[in-house]
Design an enzyme around this catalytic site. Sequence first.
Site, PDB file in Angstrom:
ATOM      1  CB  SER A 305      -0.964  -0.039   1.192  1.00 55.87           C
ATOM      2  OG  SER A 305      -1.920   0.982   1.121  1.00 55.87           O
ATOM      3  CG  ASP A 316       7.536   5.278 -12.041  1.00 57.22           C
ATOM      4  OD1 ASP A 316       8.198   4.277 -12.375  1.00 57.22           O
ATOM      5  OD2 ASP A 316       6.327   5.392 -12.236  1.00 57.22           O
ATOM      6  CE  LYS A 335      -5.020  -2.058   0.391  1.00 57.10           C
ATOM      7  NZ  LYS A 335      -5.300  -0.642   0.681  1.00 57.10           N
TER       8      LYS A 335
END
Length: 449
Positions: A305, A316, A335
């Site tokens: 999460s 990224d 998740k």
Amino acid sequence: MKKRILYGILLTALTLNLFLGARIYFGYAQAGEKDDVYQNIELFTRVLERVRKDYVDGDKVTYKELIYSALKGMLNSLDPHSEFMDAEKYNELKNDTEGLFGGVGIVIGVRDNFLTVIAPMEDTPAFKAGILPGDRIIKIEGKSTEKLSLPDAVKRLRGAPGSDVNITVLRPSSGQARDIKLTRAEIKVNTVKDINGKREFPLGDGKIGYIRLTQFGEQTTAELDDALKKLDKQGMQALILDLRDNPGGLLDQAAKVCEKFLPKSQLIVSTEGRHSEERSEYRSSGRGAHPTLPLVILVNNGSASASEIVAGCLQDTTAAGASRAIILGEQTFGKGSVQKILPLQDGSALRLTTAKYYTPSHKVIHEKGITPDILVPMTVEEEEALFLRRNPGGIETLPEEQREKAMGVHDIQLERAMDVLKGVTLYAQRAGMSERASGKKTEKVAVAN
């Protein structure tokens, strides 16, 4: 003749259109009947009344219990993360995310079928009463804990600050049992810790800092700020951010953690759902950031999460042509969905999945996870040993033979991260020296001319 043919074609087209329209209409009508809210509510109430009236154990079928059970089943059928929470469970969730609760200050577990103290928290009622790791809690309020589940034990020990709870503790090393009266206090759970499980944050070799985030609660960003300030004062040149076994928490806290390592206006994460209000972007403010600090993030299958949001964002995002952070460890849990908490009038609440997370490059996290840049696997036994070592007092609950074995386990992921950052900082230092030398030579040439 031509008119008759034209009229015939037109009539055929109209007939065909009418036929198709009728089929579509009746199809929608049938679908509407199947999903008609009133018919289905009528079915639900009939079943509710029949169970309430005829079930053999009538004392177990109050309307509230039946409806609560139905709501739990309905939410559980959607996905693993949506749920109906009664008032007690909702309050526990609020306590966990706020990082505060009323209790006695001990971490407990079940060992050899005994409710066992893993570690007392410093400066808490249990710590001041002299409770030690390995002590067994054999009674709570005079009642045996022999068949008591761990969640039920936690409920009995927690309570309003200022209230008392009586426990009986057996110390296996001496075989002596004693009764202890503890006055509950407000317990603060730190979510940001150093390599020793404390809040001191010593600087490691090569001026490399280490910070472990155990979850993302309401105080996480403030605690992280404090840790970074302590490391900065010592001359930190690189950082290891440990998110292993971090199950996640609050989305806004994950975004604020990312902010600490990003320049202004950088996209952190986006969410997308069925409705426009569930579509949003989080961008960095640039306040108090370390946008160029060499950074390695440790992850494993227990990172989920909010942990995956941080790892995915910093993997990224690029800085000077490279990822802002190096992700090291094992594939994360996967998740990547957003749960909105919807309080209800009776004190209960819904936790409902309303959107999914996307990394800055629009990669989906849900059911995929984050793939590390450097894969460093560990065995289950190694992970368990390190988990106990990271939690104060955890290692003391093991038998002596297993304790020695656990103490000998190397944290190869952490060691690899240290090696990576030592290489990065060494390269940066040499590059800086080269630039300075080049600058001096240019200056001399300019003066000579």
